[in-house]
Scaffold this motif. Structure first.
Motif, short mmCIF file in Angstrom:
data_model
loop_
_atom_site.label_atom_id
_atom_site.label_comp_id
_atom_site.label_asym_id
_atom_site.label_seq_id
_atom_site.Cartn_x
_atom_site.Cartn_y
_atom_site.Cartn_z
N GLY A 94 -126.00 70.25 -110.13
CA GLY A 94 -126.30 68.87 -109.78
C GLY A 94 -125.26 68.30 -108.83
N GLN A 95 -125.71 67.33 -108.05
CA GLN A 95 -124.81 66.60 -107.16
C GLN A 95 -125.12 65.11 -107.29
OE1 GLN A 95 -125.42 68.14 -103.20
NE2 GLN A 95 -123.84 69.70 -103.47
N ALA A 96 -124.10 64.31 -107.11
CA ALA A 96 -124.27 62.87 -107.20
C ALA A 96 -123.39 62.21 -106.14
CB ALA A 96 -123.89 62.37 -108.59
N GLU A 97 -123.77 60.99 -105.78
CA GLU A 97 -122.97 60.19 -104.85
C GLU A 97 -122.23 59.15 -105.66
OE1 GLU A 97 -123.50 57.44 -100.85
OE2 GLU A 97 -125.26 58.32 -101.81
N VAL A 98 -120.93 59.08 -105.40
CA VAL A 98 -120.07 58.12 -106.10
C VAL A 98 -119.31 57.32 -105.06
CG1 VAL A 98 -118.19 59.79 -106.38
CG2 VAL A 98 -118.33 57.83 -107.91
N THR A 99 -119.11 56.03 -105.35
CA THR A 99 -118.39 55.16 -104.44
C THR A 99 -116.99 54.90 -104.99
OG1 THR A 99 -120.46 54.12 -103.79
CG2 THR A 99 -118.43 52.94 -103.25
N ALA A 100 -115.98 55.15 -104.16
CA ALA A 100 -114.59 54.94 -104.57
C ALA A 100 -114.25 53.46 -104.52
CB ALA A 100 -113.66 55.73 -103.65
N SER A 101 -113.11 53.12 -105.07
CA SER A 101 -112.68 51.72 -105.12
C SER A 101 -112.43 51.13 -103.73
CB SER A 101 -111.42 51.58 -105.97
OG SER A 101 -110.38 52.37 -105.42
N ASP A 102 -112.16 51.99 -102.74
CA ASP A 102 -111.93 51.49 -101.37
C ASP A 102 -113.22 51.36 -100.58
OD1 ASP A 102 -112.57 54.11 -100.80
OD2 ASP A 102 -110.70 54.56 -99.75
N GLY A 103 -114.36 51.65 -101.20
CA GLY A 103 -115.66 51.50 -100.55
C GLY A 103 -116.21 52.77 -99.94
N SER A 104 -115.41 53.81 -99.85
CA SER A 104 -115.90 55.07 -99.29
C SER A 104 -116.74 55.79 -100.35
CB SER A 104 -114.73 55.95 -98.85
OG SER A 104 -113.93 56.29 -99.96
N SER A 105 -117.66 56.62 -99.88
CA SER A 105 -118.50 57.34 -100.84
C SER A 105 -118.31 58.84 -100.65
CB SER A 105 -119.97 56.96 -100.66
OG SER A 105 -120.42 57.37 -99.40
N ALA A 106 -118.62 59.58 -101.71
CA ALA A 106 -118.49 61.03 -101.69
C ALA A 106 -119.62 61.63 -102.50
CB ALA A 106 -117.15 61.45 -102.27
N VAL A 107 -120.06 62.80 -102.06
CA VAL A 107 -121.03 63.56 -102.83
C VAL A 107 -120.24 64.59 -103.61
CG1 VAL A 107 -123.00 65.14 -102.72
CG2 VAL A 107 -122.88 63.18 -101.17
N VAL A 108 -120.41 64.58 -104.93
CA VAL A 108 -119.62 65.44 -105.81
C VAL A 108 -120.54 66.30 -106.67
CG1 VAL A 108 -117.66 63.84 -105.88
CG2 VAL A 108 -119.47 63.65 -107.59
N GLN A 109 -119.98 67.40 -107.14
CA GLN A 109 -120.70 68.29 -108.05
C GLN A 109 -120.65 67.67 -109.45
OE1 GLN A 109 -122.29 71.09 -106.95
NE2 GLN A 109 -121.59 70.43 -104.92
N VAL A 110 -121.81 67.65 -110.14
CA VAL A 110 -121.87 67.08 -111.48
C VAL A 110 -122.60 68.02 -112.43
CG1 VAL A 110 -121.75 64.68 -110.70
CG2 VAL A 110 -123.98 65.77 -110.98
N ARG A 111 -122.31 67.88 -113.72
CA ARG A 111 -122.99 68.64 -114.77
C ARG A 111 -123.24 67.69 -115.93
NH1 ARG A 111 -122.67 71.17 -110.86
NH2 ARG A 111 -121.95 73.30 -110.54
N THR A 112 -124.33 67.95 -116.65
CA THR A 112 -124.65 67.15 -117.83
C THR A 112 -124.29 67.94 -119.08
OG1 THR A 112 -126.90 68.01 -117.94
CG2 THR A 112 -126.55 66.01 -116.64
N THR A 113 -124.23 67.25 -120.19
CA THR A 113 -123.94 67.92 -121.46
C THR A 113 -125.23 68.10 -122.21
OG1 THR A 113 -123.56 65.81 -122.54
CG2 THR A 113 -121.63 66.93 -121.62
N GLY A 114 -125.25 69.09 -123.06
CA GLY A 114 -126.41 69.31 -123.93
C GLY A 114 -127.70 69.49 -123.15
N GLN A 115 -128.74 68.80 -123.59
CA GLN A 115 -130.06 68.93 -122.98
C GLN A 115 -130.36 67.81 -121.99
OE1 GLN A 115 -131.96 71.63 -123.47
NE2 GLN A 115 -130.25 72.39 -124.69
N ASP A 116 -129.38 66.99 -121.66
CA ASP A 116 -129.61 65.89 -120.71
C ASP A 116 -130.03 66.45 -119.36
OD1 ASP A 116 -128.89 63.93 -122.51
OD2 ASP A 116 -126.78 63.94 -121.89
N ARG A 117 -131.09 65.83 -118.81
CA ARG A 117 -131.54 66.17 -117.45
C ARG A 117 -131.70 64.85 -116.71
NH1 ARG A 117 -133.21 71.49 -117.67
NH2 ARG A 117 -134.38 71.60 -115.72
#
Length: 184
Positions: free
Chosen positions: A133-156
């Motif tokens: 999985g990948q997600a977009e997160v916005t930093a406190s300075d307003g810049s954004s980044a696409v990061v690798q993400v994983r869920t726990t258990g059976q969450d989709r």
């Protein structure tokens, strides 16, 4: 006046005279507002936290002065080392003069991946699971980044879902996320 010009336009001072003209031109442009001082001085040289424009200006002016003095005191073959000695002397003097600024000017903040923990993100891949999985997160300075993400258990999580980053896995270089539902 012609004696002064002869000295300024002769070796070794002429090397720094040209640079001094460039520095004076820079400051004329800055003072007249044709050039934004904040953008021009964004780079730092590590000389005690002074902006680059000020630091370089001090270096050139002091090197020019030391070269002018050295050119008058030294003659013959030793004259060739005057520019090097003037530049080194200027570097040492400016570095020492600006050292107290290190305590006054804060170091630029370096962001780390840990800064994203506790932030909201939006899933950008088709889905986010425990394997991918990948997600977009916005930093406190307003810049954004696409990061690798994983869920726990059976969450989709599907594309566009909001998620909360609650941990970072340094070994796998991904963030752990969990579903987040906005309050109504």
């Amino acid at each position: 006046m012609s004696e002064f010009l002869d000295v300024v336009l002769s070796f070794p001072t002429v090397i720094f005279s040209f640079l001094l003209v460039v520095v004076i031109g820079y400051w004329v442009i800055v003072v007249t507002g044709l050039f934004d001082l904040d953008e021009a001085d964004a780079a730092w040289l590590g000389l005690g936290g002074a902006p680059a424009g000020i630091t370089v200006s001090l270096l050139v002016a002091l090197a020019w002065l030391l070269s002018l003095i050295g050119g008058q005191l030294v003659s013959g073959p030793a004259l060739t080392v005057v520019p090097v000695v003037a530049a080194a002397g200027a570097w040492v003097c400016v570095r020492a003069a600006l050292a107290p600024l290190r305590r006054l000017v804060p170091e630029p903040r370096v962001h780390s991946r840990g800064d994203f923990v506790g932030q909201m993100c939006v899933i950008r891949t088709g889905e986010a699971t425990s394997d991918f999985g990948q997600a977009e997160v916005t930093a406190s300075d307003g810049s954004s980044a696409v990061v690798q993400v994983r869920t726990t258990g059976q969450d989709r999580l599907a594309r566009g879902d909001d998620a909360l980053i609650f941990d970072y896995d340094a070994d796998g270089e991904f963030f752990w996320v969990m579903p987040y539902e906005k309050e109504l």
